[in-house]
Design a protein around this motif. Structure first.
Motif, PDB file in Angstrom:
ATOM      1  N   ARG A  35     -12.201   8.086  -2.851  1.00  0.00           N
ATOM      2  CA  ARG A  35     -11.634   9.437  -2.915  1.00  0.00           C
ATOM      3  C   ARG A  35     -12.047  10.222  -1.667  1.00  0.00           C
ATOM      4  NH1 ARG A  35     -13.287   8.314  -8.164  1.00  0.00           N
ATOM      5  NH2 ARG A  35     -11.542   8.278  -9.610  1.00  0.00           N
TER       6      ARG A  35
ATOM      7  N   ARG B  39      -3.379   6.781   3.208  1.00  0.00           N
ATOM      8  CA  ARG B  39      -3.952   7.934   2.500  1.00  0.00           C
ATOM      9  C   ARG B  39      -2.850   8.653   1.743  1.00  0.00           C
ATOM     10  NH1 ARG B  39      -8.977   9.949   4.890  1.00  0.00           N
ATOM     11  NH2 ARG B  39      -9.633   8.432   6.442  1.00  0.00           N
TER      12      ARG B  39
ATOM     13  N   GLU C 114      -4.849   1.345   6.843  1.00  0.00           N
ATOM     14  CA  GLU C 114      -5.321   2.404   5.957  1.00  0.00           C
ATOM     15  C   GLU C 114      -4.141   3.265   5.540  1.00  0.00           C
ATOM     16  OE1 GLU C 114      -9.021   5.059   6.455  1.00  0.00           O
ATOM     17  OE2 GLU C 114      -7.331   6.230   7.246  1.00  0.00           O
TER      18      GLU C 114
ATOM     19  N   TRP D 202     -10.217  -5.519   0.758  1.00  0.00           N
ATOM     20  CA  TRP D 202      -9.599  -4.212   0.605  1.00  0.00           C
ATOM     21  C   TRP D 202     -10.570  -3.341  -0.182  1.00  0.00           C
ATOM     22  CZ3 TRP D 202      -8.233  -1.683  -3.948  1.00  0.00           C
ATOM     23  CH2 TRP D 202      -8.191  -2.459  -5.100  1.00  0.00           C
ATOM     24  N   THR D 203     -10.475  -2.042   0.058  1.00  0.00           N
ATOM     25  CA  THR D 203     -11.356  -1.091  -0.602  1.00  0.00           C
ATOM     26  C   THR D 203     -10.656   0.255  -0.686  1.00  0.00           C
ATOM     27  OG1 THR D 203     -13.600  -0.177  -0.621  1.00  0.00           O
ATOM     28  CG2 THR D 203     -12.520  -0.373   1.523  1.00  0.00           C
ATOM     29  N   CYS D 204     -11.227   1.153  -1.455  1.00  0.00           N
ATOM     30  CA  CYS D 204     -10.644   2.484  -1.598  1.00  0.00           C
ATOM     31  C   CYS D 204     -11.733   3.492  -1.958  1.00  0.00           C
ATOM     32  CB  CYS D 204      -9.553   2.492  -2.662  1.00  0.00           C
ATOM     33  SG  CYS D 204     -10.127   1.974  -4.295  1.00  0.00           S
TER      34      CYS D 204
ATOM     35  N   LYS E 152      -7.033  10.286  -1.672  1.00  0.00           N
ATOM     36  CA  LYS E 152      -7.797   9.049  -1.520  1.00  0.00           C
ATOM     37  C   LYS E 152      -7.294   8.275  -0.316  1.00  0.00           C
ATOM     38  CE  LYS E 152      -4.867   6.151  -4.431  1.00  0.00           C
ATOM     39  NZ  LYS E 152      -4.016   7.213  -4.921  1.00  0.00           N
ATOM     40  N   TRP E 153      -8.056   7.245   0.059  1.00  0.00           N
ATOM     41  CA  TRP E 153      -7.612   6.276   1.057  1.00  0.00           C
ATOM     42  C   TRP E 153      -7.791   4.885   0.477  1.00  0.00           C
ATOM     43  CZ3 TRP E 153     -11.567   3.020   2.012  1.00  0.00           C
ATOM     44  CH2 TRP E 153     -12.869   3.525   1.981  1.00  0.00           C
ATOM     45  N   VAL E 154      -6.916   3.983   0.914  1.00  0.00           N
ATOM     46  CA  VAL E 154      -7.015   2.566   0.564  1.00  0.00           C
ATOM     47  C   VAL E 154      -6.943   1.814   1.883  1.00  0.00           C
ATOM     48  CG1 VAL E 154      -6.047   0.649  -0.758  1.00  0.00           C
ATOM     49  CG2 VAL E 154      -5.817   2.985  -1.622  1.00  0.00           C
ATOM     50  N   ARG E 155      -7.905   0.915   2.103  1.00  0.00           N
ATOM     51  CA  ARG E 155      -7.966   0.155   3.351  1.00  0.00           C
ATOM     52  C   ARG E 155      -7.917  -1.338   3.062  1.00  0.00           C
ATOM     53  NH1 ARG E 155     -12.997   3.666   5.105  1.00  0.00           N
ATOM     54  NH2 ARG E 155     -11.886   5.517   5.837  1.00  0.00           N
TER      55      ARG E 155
ATOM     56  N   LEU F 295       0.825  -1.215   0.000  1.00  0.00           N
ATOM     57  CA  LEU F 295       0.000   0.000   0.000  1.00  0.00           C
ATOM     58  C   LEU F 295       0.857   1.261   0.000  1.00  0.00           C
ATOM     59  CD1 LEU F 295      -2.883  -0.948   2.464  1.00  0.00           C
ATOM     60  CD2 LEU F 295      -2.988  -0.791  -0.030  1.00  0.00           C
TER      61      LEU F 295
ATOM     62  N   LEU G 156      -7.789   6.181  -8.191  1.00  0.00           N
ATOM     63  CA  LEU G 156      -8.015   4.975  -7.408  1.00  0.00           C
ATOM     64  C   LEU G 156      -7.222   3.799  -7.981  1.00  0.00           C
ATOM     65  CD1 LEU G 156     -11.867   5.224  -6.832  1.00  0.00           C
ATOM     66  CD2 LEU G 156     -10.015   5.950  -5.315  1.00  0.00           C
TER      67      LEU G 156
END
Length: 119
Positions: free
Chosen positions: A99, A63, A61, A95-97, A105-108, A21, A69
């Motif tokens: 804006r 950011r 997470e 996992w998800t993301c 954005k964030w990616v978790r 990530l 994305l």
């Protein structure tokens, strides 16, 4: 995570997910901002990492300042890039993301604690 008493299997899985990530955030999210934003905020975007250990899983997470994305791709045998999200998908429960409203954005990713409790 070792200070939290977590086992090596969860630590190893979490390290791989975090590395992927953060690498993606550096490679794709920490690009130079527009000239106006550069004057106001500096030469690049900030990357943040948050970890939350819950009873059932570790929530990771990341950011960054890019609104682009991530998209999981299929890397060929000779490709040097393109496997990161596949690695995350293999190690994480999900996992998800999305804006951010103010930009970026964030990616978790959620990594199950089954790694520390014998599966």
């Amino acid at each position: 995570m070792r200070l939290w008493g977590e086992g090596e299997e969860l630590v190893d899985a979490a390290m791989l997910v975090v590395c992927e990530l953060v690498t993606n955030a550096i490679r794709y999210g920490a690009q130079l901002l527009s000239e106006r934003a550069e004057r106001e905020h500096g030469a690049g975007s900030t990357i943040t990492l948050n970890l939350a250990l819950r009873p059932d899983a570790l929530h990771i997470e990341v950011r960054d300042g890019s609104a682009v994305l991530p998209v999981q791709s299929v890397a060929g045998r000779e490709d040097e890039h393109g496997r990161g999200l596949a690695i995350i998908a293999a190690l994480a429960e999900s996992w998800t993301c999305a804006r951010e409203r103010g930009g970026g954005k964030w990616v978790r990713a959620v990594v199950s604690r089954r790694y520390t409790h014998g599966g």
